[in-house]
Design a protein around this motif. Structure first.
Motif, mmCIF file in Angstrom:
data_model
loop_
_atom_site.group_PDB
_atom_site.id
_atom_site.type_symbol
_atom_site.label_atom_id
_atom_site.label_comp_id
_atom_site.label_asym_id
_atom_site.label_seq_id
_atom_site.Cartn_x
_atom_site.Cartn_y
_atom_site.Cartn_z
ATOM 1 N N SER A 148 0.843 -1.196 0.000
ATOM 2 C CA SER A 148 0.000 0.000 0.000
ATOM 3 C C SER A 148 0.882 1.251 0.000
ATOM 4 C CB SER A 148 -0.924 0.001 1.224
ATOM 5 O OG SER A 148 -1.808 -1.105 1.181
ATOM 6 N N GLY A 149 0.239 2.411 -0.117
ATOM 7 C CA GLY A 149 0.974 3.666 -0.085
ATOM 8 C C GLY A 149 1.708 3.981 -1.368
ATOM 9 N N LEU A 150 1.196 3.479 -2.499
ATOM 10 C CA LEU A 150 1.853 3.707 -3.785
ATOM 11 C C LEU A 150 1.249 4.918 -4.490
ATOM 12 C CD1 LEU A 150 1.858 -0.018 -4.978
ATOM 13 C CD2 LEU A 150 3.851 1.275 -4.170
ATOM 14 N N PHE A 151 2.096 5.716 -5.110
ATOM 15 C CA PHE A 151 1.627 6.812 -5.962
ATOM 16 C C PHE A 151 1.210 6.258 -7.327
ATOM 17 C CE2 PHE A 151 4.652 8.992 -3.116
ATOM 18 C CZ PHE A 151 3.887 10.065 -2.685
ATOM 19 N N VAL A 152 2.169 5.662 -8.035
ATOM 20 C CA VAL A 152 1.928 5.116 -9.374
ATOM 21 C C VAL A 152 2.574 3.739 -9.443
ATOM 22 C CG1 VAL A 152 2.146 5.461 -11.865
ATOM 23 C CG2 VAL A 152 1.952 7.441 -10.353
ATOM 24 N N GLN A 153 1.791 2.707 -9.153
ATOM 25 C CA GLN A 153 2.295 1.335 -9.187
ATOM 26 C C GLN A 153 2.781 0.984 -10.579
ATOM 27 O OE1 GLN A 153 0.328 -1.166 -10.934
ATOM 28 N NE2 GLN A 153 1.932 -2.698 -10.651
ATOM 29 N N ASN A 154 3.939 0.331 -10.657
ATOM 30 C CA ASN A 154 4.532 -0.001 -11.946
ATOM 31 C C ASN A 154 5.600 -1.085 -11.779
ATOM 32 O OD1 ASN A 154 4.396 0.690 -14.760
ATOM 33 N ND2 ASN A 154 4.214 2.835 -14.135
ATOM 34 N N GLY A 155 6.242 -1.425 -12.911
ATOM 35 C CA GLY A 155 7.464 -2.227 -12.903
ATOM 36 C C GLY A 155 7.347 -3.668 -12.459
ATOM 37 N N LEU A 156 6.136 -4.262 -12.480
ATOM 38 C CA LEU A 156 5.994 -5.646 -12.046
ATOM 39 C C LEU A 156 6.778 -6.592 -12.950
ATOM 40 C CD1 LEU A 156 2.246 -6.153 -11.061
ATOM 41 C CD2 LEU A 156 4.238 -6.628 -9.622
ATOM 42 N N ALA A 157 7.533 -7.488 -12.345
ATOM 43 C CA ALA A 157 8.260 -8.517 -13.090
ATOM 44 C C ALA A 157 8.734 -9.574 -12.103
ATOM 45 C CB ALA A 157 9.452 -7.920 -13.849
ATOM 46 N N TRP A 158 9.075 -10.748 -12.659
ATOM 47 C CA TRP A 158 9.587 -11.848 -11.840
ATOM 48 C C TRP A 158 10.896 -12.363 -12.418
ATOM 49 C CZ3 TRP A 158 4.569 -10.571 -11.826
ATOM 50 C CH2 TRP A 158 3.880 -10.653 -10.609
ATOM 51 N N SER A 159 11.758 -12.820 -11.536
ATOM 52 C CA SER A 159 13.015 -13.447 -11.952
ATOM 53 C C SER A 159 12.709 -14.718 -12.738
ATOM 54 C CB SER A 159 13.864 -13.780 -10.724
ATOM 55 O OG SER A 159 13.152 -14.668 -9.861
ATOM 56 N N LEU A 201 19.100 9.289 -10.805
ATOM 57 C CA LEU A 201 19.154 9.188 -12.259
ATOM 58 C C LEU A 201 18.225 10.218 -12.887
ATOM 59 C CD1 LEU A 201 19.111 5.294 -12.582
ATOM 60 C CD2 LEU A 201 21.089 6.821 -12.603
ATOM 61 N N GLU A 202 18.355 10.401 -14.182
ATOM 62 C CA GLU A 202 17.600 11.444 -14.872
ATOM 63 C C GLU A 202 16.245 10.956 -15.367
ATOM 64 O OE1 GLU A 202 20.046 12.954 -17.955
ATOM 65 O OE2 GLU A 202 21.482 13.910 -16.591
ATOM 66 N N SER A 203 15.824 9.795 -14.968
ATOM 67 C CA SER A 203 14.554 9.251 -15.445
ATOM 68 C C SER A 203 13.802 8.576 -14.311
ATOM 69 C CB SER A 203 14.789 8.268 -16.590
ATOM 70 O OG SER A 203 15.715 7.264 -16.222
ATOM 71 N N ARG A 204 12.510 8.337 -14.555
ATOM 72 C CA ARG A 204 11.656 7.672 -13.580
ATOM 73 C C ARG A 204 11.427 6.222 -13.993
ATOM 74 N NH1 ARG A 204 6.702 9.183 -13.835
ATOM 75 N NH2 ARG A 204 6.751 10.421 -15.753
ATOM 76 N N PRO A 205 11.314 5.306 -13.041
ATOM 77 C CA PRO A 205 11.097 3.898 -13.383
ATOM 78 C C PRO A 205 9.656 3.659 -13.812
ATOM 79 C CG PRO A 205 11.067 4.142 -11.001
ATOM 80 C CD PRO A 205 11.412 5.494 -11.576
ATOM 81 N N ASP A 206 9.471 3.050 -14.978
ATOM 82 C CA ASP A 206 8.125 2.769 -15.468
ATOM 83 C C ASP A 206 7.964 1.257 -15.618
ATOM 84 O OD1 ASP A 206 5.541 3.035 -16.791
ATOM 85 O OD2 ASP A 206 6.142 5.077 -17.243
ATOM 86 N N GLY A 207 7.449 0.774 -16.752
ATOM 87 C CA GLY A 207 7.237 -0.655 -16.931
ATOM 88 C C GLY A 207 8.527 -1.406 -17.192
ATOM 89 N N ALA A 208 8.514 -2.715 -16.940
ATOM 90 C CA ALA A 208 9.757 -3.473 -16.943
ATOM 91 C C ALA A 208 9.597 -4.884 -17.499
ATOM 92 C CB ALA A 208 10.311 -3.555 -15.515
ATOM 93 N N ALA A 209 10.739 -5.536 -17.723
ATOM 94 C CA ALA A 209 10.798 -6.931 -18.164
ATOM 95 C C ALA A 209 12.084 -7.543 -17.642
ATOM 96 C CB ALA A 209 10.744 -7.024 -19.694
ATOM 97 N N VAL A 210 12.123 -8.871 -17.579
ATOM 98 C CA VAL A 210 13.311 -9.595 -17.112
ATOM 99 C C VAL A 210 13.812 -10.483 -18.227
ATOM 100 C CG1 VAL A 210 14.120 -11.377 -15.510
ATOM 101 C CG2 VAL A 210 12.700 -9.502 -14.673
ATOM 102 N N ASP A 211 15.152 -10.540 -18.419
ATOM 103 C CA ASP A 211 15.720 -11.385 -19.466
ATOM 104 C C ASP A 211 16.155 -12.738 -18.901
ATOM 105 O OD1 ASP A 211 18.293 -11.062 -18.314
ATOM 106 O OD2 ASP A 211 18.805 -9.397 -19.647
#
Length: 296
Positions: A148-159, A201-211
Protein backbone atom coordinates in the motif's frame (compact mmCIF):
# COMPACT_ATOMS: atom_id res chain seq x y z
CA UNK A 1 15.06 -0.09 -34.27
CA UNK A 2 11.69 -0.32 -36.03
CA UNK A 3 8.51 1.67 -35.57
CA UNK A 4 5.22 -0.24 -35.48
CA UNK A 5 3.15 1.44 -38.20
CA UNK A 6 2.16 5.06 -37.57
CA UNK A 7 0.33 4.37 -34.32
CA UNK A 8 0.58 7.11 -31.68
CA UNK A 9 -0.91 6.57 -28.23
CA UNK A 10 -1.72 9.03 -25.49
CA UNK A 11 -0.40 6.46 -23.03
CA UNK A 12 0.85 3.25 -24.67
CA UNK A 13 1.24 0.45 -22.15
CA UNK A 14 1.34 -3.26 -21.36
CA UNK A 15 2.93 -4.84 -24.46
CA UNK A 16 3.27 -8.62 -24.54
CA UNK A 17 4.06 -11.33 -27.09
CA UNK A 18 1.28 -13.88 -27.65
CA UNK A 19 3.25 -17.04 -28.50
CA UNK A 20 0.31 -19.04 -29.90
CA UNK A 21 -0.70 -16.21 -32.25
CA UNK A 22 2.86 -15.01 -32.94
CA UNK A 23 1.58 -11.50 -32.41
CA UNK A 24 2.15 -8.47 -30.19
CA UNK A 25 -0.57 -6.89 -28.06
CA UNK A 26 -0.53 -3.59 -26.19
CA UNK A 27 -3.01 -1.02 -24.91
CA UNK A 28 -3.62 2.70 -25.45
CA UNK A 29 -4.96 3.78 -22.09
CA UNK A 30 -6.45 7.19 -22.84
CA UNK A 31 -7.96 6.01 -26.14
CA UNK A 32 -9.54 2.93 -24.47
CA UNK A 33 -8.06 0.72 -27.15
CA UNK A 34 -6.31 -2.64 -27.53
CA UNK A 35 -3.80 -3.01 -30.36
CA UNK A 36 -2.58 -6.23 -32.04
CA UNK A 37 0.36 -6.40 -34.43
CA UNK A 38 1.25 -9.58 -36.31
CA UNK A 39 4.61 -9.17 -38.11
CA UNK A 40 4.03 -12.16 -40.42
CA UNK A 41 0.48 -11.30 -41.54
CA UNK A 42 0.11 -11.41 -45.35
CA UNK A 43 -1.03 -7.78 -45.66
CA UNK A 44 -0.46 -4.54 -43.84
CA UNK A 45 -4.18 -4.29 -43.11
CA UNK A 46 -4.24 -7.71 -41.42
CA UNK A 47 -1.00 -7.08 -39.53
CA UNK A 48 -2.46 -4.27 -37.43
CA UNK A 49 -5.84 -4.54 -35.66
CA UNK A 50 -7.55 -2.78 -32.78
CA UNK A 51 -10.48 -3.17 -30.38
CA UNK A 52 -12.37 -0.49 -28.44
CA UNK A 53 -13.24 -0.84 -24.76
CA UNK A 54 -15.75 0.98 -22.57
CA UNK A 55 -13.18 1.76 -19.87
CA UNK A 56 -9.51 2.64 -19.81
CA UNK A 57 -7.23 -0.37 -19.54
CA UNK A 58 -4.03 -0.09 -17.54
CA UNK A 59 -2.81 -3.55 -18.41
CA UNK A 60 -3.65 -6.63 -20.44
CA UNK A 61 -2.48 -10.23 -20.45
CA UNK A 62 -3.54 -13.47 -22.10
CA UNK A 63 -5.53 -16.22 -20.41
CA UNK A 64 -5.09 -19.95 -21.02
CA UNK A 65 -8.58 -20.31 -22.52
CA UNK A 66 -7.98 -17.75 -25.29
CA UNK A 67 -9.55 -14.79 -23.50
CA UNK A 68 -7.68 -11.90 -21.88
CA UNK A 69 -7.40 -10.50 -18.36
CA UNK A 70 -7.26 -6.74 -17.88
CA UNK A 71 -6.90 -4.26 -15.06
CA UNK A 72 -9.29 -1.39 -15.84
CA UNK A 73 -11.01 1.58 -14.19
CA UNK A 74 -13.59 -0.34 -12.16
CA UNK A 75 -11.82 -3.63 -11.53
CA UNK A 76 -10.27 -6.75 -13.01
CA UNK A 77 -12.01 -7.97 -16.17
CA UNK A 78 -12.07 -10.97 -18.47
CA UNK A 79 -12.22 -9.86 -22.12
CA UNK A 80 -13.19 -11.63 -25.33
CA UNK A 81 -12.19 -9.87 -28.55
CA UNK A 82 -14.56 -10.02 -31.52
CA UNK A 83 -13.78 -9.55 -35.20
CA UNK A 84 -15.81 -6.33 -35.27
CA UNK A 85 -13.39 -4.27 -33.17
CA UNK A 86 -15.59 -4.77 -30.11
CA UNK A 87 -14.91 -6.33 -26.73
CA UNK A 88 -17.10 -8.47 -24.50
CA UNK A 89 -16.13 -7.60 -20.94
CA UNK A 90 -16.99 -9.41 -17.73
CA UNK A 91 -15.91 -7.91 -14.43
CA UNK A 92 -14.30 -10.51 -12.23
CA UNK A 93 -13.41 -8.47 -9.17
CA UNK A 94 -13.26 -4.97 -7.74
CA UNK A 95 -11.24 -4.23 -4.60
CA UNK A 96 -12.93 -2.18 -1.89
CA UNK A 97 -10.13 0.41 -2.00
CA UNK A 98 -10.71 1.28 -5.68
CA UNK A 99 -12.20 4.74 -5.21
CA UNK A 100 -13.31 7.53 -7.53
CA UNK A 101 -10.55 8.92 -9.73
CA UNK A 102 -8.53 5.70 -9.55
CA UNK A 103 -7.80 2.85 -11.97
CA UNK A 104 -5.61 -0.19 -12.30
CA UNK A 105 -2.21 0.44 -13.87
CA UNK A 106 0.67 -1.96 -14.58
CA UNK A 107 0.06 -5.72 -14.35
CA UNK A 108 1.00 -9.21 -15.50
CA UNK A 109 0.97 -12.84 -14.34
CA UNK A 110 3.54 -14.49 -12.12
CA UNK A 111 5.26 -17.66 -13.36
CA UNK A 112 2.38 -19.75 -11.99
CA UNK A 113 -0.35 -17.85 -13.86
CA UNK A 114 -1.74 -15.64 -11.10
CA UNK A 115 -2.61 -12.11 -12.19
CA UNK A 116 -1.02 -9.19 -10.33
CA UNK A 117 -1.81 -5.51 -10.76
CA UNK A 118 -1.91 -2.30 -8.77
CA UNK A 119 -4.00 0.83 -8.58
CA UNK A 120 -3.21 4.53 -8.81
CA UNK A 121 -4.92 7.91 -8.48
CA UNK A 122 -5.07 9.13 -12.06
CA UNK A 123 -4.27 12.79 -11.41
CA UNK A 124 -0.58 12.42 -10.66
CA UNK A 125 -0.26 16.13 -9.89
CA UNK A 126 -2.22 15.60 -6.67
CA UNK A 127 0.45 13.14 -5.49
CA UNK A 128 -1.93 10.86 -3.62
CA UNK A 129 -0.15 7.77 -2.33
CA UNK A 130 -3.34 5.69 -2.15
CA UNK A 131 -2.46 2.94 -4.64
CA UNK A 132 -2.35 -0.75 -3.68
CA UNK A 133 -0.94 -3.95 -5.17
CA UNK A 134 -3.28 -6.95 -5.55
CA UNK A 135 -3.25 -10.59 -6.65
CA UNK A 136 -6.16 -12.13 -8.53
CA UNK A 137 -6.70 -15.85 -9.15
CA UNK A 138 -9.69 -17.82 -10.36
CA UNK A 139 -9.63 -19.92 -7.20
CA UNK A 140 -9.22 -17.21 -4.57
CA UNK A 141 -10.51 -14.07 -6.28
CA UNK A 142 -9.05 -10.67 -5.44
CA UNK A 143 -6.66 -10.43 -2.51
CA UNK A 144 -6.40 -7.76 0.13
CA UNK A 145 -3.55 -5.32 -0.62
CA UNK A 146 -0.06 -6.77 -0.41
CA UNK A 147 1.62 -3.35 -0.79
CA UNK A 148 0.00 0.00 0.00
CA UNK A 149 0.97 3.67 -0.09
CA UNK A 150 1.85 3.71 -3.79
CA UNK A 151 1.63 6.81 -5.96
CA UNK A 152 1.93 5.12 -9.37
CA UNK A 153 2.29 1.33 -9.19
CA UNK A 154 4.53 0.00 -11.95
CA UNK A 155 7.46 -2.23 -12.90
CA UNK A 156 5.99 -5.65 -12.05
CA UNK A 157 8.26 -8.52 -13.09
CA UNK A 158 9.59 -11.85 -11.84
CA UNK A 159 13.01 -13.45 -11.95
CA UNK A 160 13.44 -16.47 -14.28
CA UNK A 161 12.83 -18.91 -11.41
CA UNK A 162 9.91 -16.82 -10.14
CA UNK A 163 11.38 -16.47 -6.66
CA UNK A 164 12.04 -12.73 -6.84
CA UNK A 165 9.28 -10.20 -7.55
CA UNK A 166 9.99 -6.63 -8.65
CA UNK A 167 7.80 -3.55 -8.23
CA UNK A 168 8.34 0.14 -8.92
CA UNK A 169 6.66 3.47 -8.19
CA UNK A 170 6.94 5.91 -11.10
CA UNK A 171 5.90 9.09 -9.35
CA UNK A 172 8.56 11.85 -9.07
CA UNK A 173 8.05 11.76 -5.29
CA UNK A 174 9.12 8.10 -5.21
CA UNK A 175 11.22 6.86 -8.18
CA UNK A 176 11.87 3.58 -6.36
CA UNK A 177 12.23 -0.05 -7.45
CA UNK A 178 11.79 -2.77 -4.85
CA UNK A 179 12.57 -6.48 -4.81
CA UNK A 180 10.70 -9.10 -2.79
CA UNK A 181 11.29 -12.74 -2.00
CA UNK A 182 8.38 -14.57 -3.62
CA UNK A 183 6.77 -17.77 -2.40
CA UNK A 184 5.84 -19.45 -5.69
CA UNK A 185 3.67 -22.10 -4.07
CA UNK A 186 1.20 -19.72 -2.43
CA UNK A 187 1.87 -16.54 -4.41
CA UNK A 188 2.96 -14.31 -1.53
CA UNK A 189 5.78 -11.70 -1.62
CA UNK A 190 7.74 -10.86 1.50
CA UNK A 191 11.02 -9.27 2.59
CA UNK A 192 10.48 -6.02 0.66
CA UNK A 193 13.75 -4.18 0.08
CA UNK A 194 15.13 -1.39 -2.10
CA UNK A 195 16.44 -2.78 -5.38
CA UNK A 196 17.25 0.53 -7.09
CA UNK A 197 16.73 4.11 -5.94
CA UNK A 198 16.37 6.06 -9.21
CA UNK A 199 16.28 9.52 -7.63
CA UNK A 200 19.93 9.97 -8.60
CA UNK A 201 19.15 9.19 -12.26
CA UNK A 202 17.60 11.44 -14.87
CA UNK A 203 14.55 9.25 -15.45
CA UNK A 204 11.66 7.67 -13.58
CA UNK A 205 11.10 3.90 -13.38
CA UNK A 206 8.12 2.77 -15.47
CA UNK A 207 7.24 -0.66 -16.93
CA UNK A 208 9.76 -3.47 -16.94
CA UNK A 209 10.80 -6.93 -18.16
CA UNK A 210 13.31 -9.59 -17.11
CA UNK A 211 15.72 -11.39 -19.47
CA UNK A 212 17.03 -14.96 -19.36
CA UNK A 213 20.02 -13.87 -17.27
CA UNK A 214 17.73 -12.47 -14.61
CA UNK A 215 18.54 -8.85 -15.46
CA UNK A 216 15.79 -6.28 -14.98
CA UNK A 217 15.04 -3.95 -17.91
CA UNK A 218 13.06 -0.84 -17.08
CA UNK A 219 11.82 2.07 -19.16
CA UNK A 220 13.43 5.32 -18.09
CA UNK A 221 10.44 7.65 -18.36
CA UNK A 222 11.44 11.29 -18.98
CA UNK A 223 14.96 10.08 -19.79
CA UNK A 224 14.65 8.55 -23.30
CA UNK A 225 16.35 5.40 -22.05
CA UNK A 226 16.06 1.69 -21.46
CA UNK A 227 18.04 0.70 -18.38
CA UNK A 228 19.21 -2.80 -17.49
CA UNK A 229 20.05 -3.69 -13.90
CA UNK A 230 21.75 -6.90 -12.84
CA UNK A 231 20.09 -9.10 -10.17
CA UNK A 232 22.32 -7.27 -7.68
CA UNK A 233 20.83 -3.91 -8.69
CA UNK A 234 23.85 -2.64 -10.67
CA UNK A 235 23.18 -0.58 -13.80
CA UNK A 236 25.15 -2.33 -16.54
CA UNK A 237 23.53 -1.23 -19.82
CA UNK A 238 21.64 1.73 -21.29
CA UNK A 239 19.93 2.01 -24.67
CA UNK A 240 19.02 5.46 -25.98
CA UNK A 241 15.48 5.74 -27.36
CA UNK A 242 13.93 8.30 -29.72
CA UNK A 243 10.99 9.05 -27.40
CA UNK A 244 11.26 11.04 -24.17
CA UNK A 245 8.70 8.97 -22.25
CA UNK A 246 9.09 5.22 -22.82
CA UNK A 247 6.39 3.51 -20.78
CA UNK A 248 6.85 -0.28 -20.82
CA UNK A 249 8.95 -2.94 -22.49
CA UNK A 250 8.38 -6.64 -23.13
CA UNK A 251 10.35 -9.43 -24.79
CA UNK A 252 8.88 -11.28 -27.74
CA UNK A 253 9.28 -12.34 -31.33
CA UNK A 254 9.84 -15.93 -32.51
CA UNK A 255 13.14 -16.16 -30.59
CA UNK A 256 12.11 -13.86 -27.72
CA UNK A 257 15.05 -11.62 -28.65
CA UNK A 258 13.04 -8.50 -29.50
CA UNK A 259 11.82 -5.80 -27.15
CA UNK A 260 8.61 -3.94 -27.81
CA UNK A 261 8.65 -0.51 -26.16
CA UNK A 262 5.52 1.63 -25.82
CA UNK A 263 5.53 5.32 -24.95
CA UNK A 264 3.51 8.30 -23.76
CA UNK A 265 2.33 11.07 -26.07
CA UNK A 266 0.18 13.07 -23.63
CA UNK A 267 1.77 16.38 -22.76
CA UNK A 268 4.47 16.13 -25.43
CA UNK A 269 5.00 18.65 -28.27
CA UNK A 270 2.72 18.19 -31.28
CA UNK A 271 5.70 18.03 -33.63
CA UNK A 272 7.40 15.23 -31.68
CA UNK A 273 6.86 12.33 -34.08
CA UNK A 274 8.09 9.76 -31.56
CA UNK A 275 5.81 10.80 -28.68
CA UNK A 276 3.36 7.93 -28.15
CA UNK A 277 5.09 5.70 -30.69
CA UNK A 278 5.55 1.93 -30.27
CA UNK A 279 8.89 0.50 -31.40
CA UNK A 280 10.72 -2.82 -31.72
CA UNK A 281 14.43 -3.28 -31.09
CA UNK A 282 17.03 -6.02 -30.55
CA UNK A 283 18.77 -5.53 -27.19
CA UNK A 284 21.29 -8.37 -27.63
CA UNK A 285 19.68 -10.86 -25.25
CA UNK A 286 16.54 -12.97 -24.92
CA UNK A 287 13.56 -12.77 -22.64
CA UNK A 288 11.12 -15.24 -21.14
CA UNK A 289 7.64 -15.95 -22.51
CA UNK A 290 4.80 -14.47 -20.48
CA UNK A 291 2.77 -16.99 -18.46
CA UNK A 292 -0.92 -17.07 -19.36
CA UNK A 293 -3.52 -16.56 -16.65
CA UNK A 294 -4.75 -19.88 -15.24
CA UNK A 295 -8.52 -19.86 -15.68
CA UNK A 296 -9.39 -22.78 -13.38
Amino acid sequence: MERVADVRSGVGESPFWHVAEQAWYWVAITEKKIWRYCPTAPSSQASLQYWNTNEMLGCLTQAADGSFIAGMESGVFQLHLSEAHQVQAKRLAAPAELGQGMRFNDGRCDRQGRFWSGTMFMDMAQAKAIGHLYRYSAQQGISTPFVSGLFVQNGLAWSPDGRTMYLSDSHPNSKMIWAFDYDCEVGVPHNQRVFVNMKALESRPDGAAVDIDGCYWICGNDGSRLLRFTPEGKLDKEIALPMKKPAMCSFGGPNLDTLMVTSIGVGQPEDDEWAGATILLRPGTQGIAETAFVVD
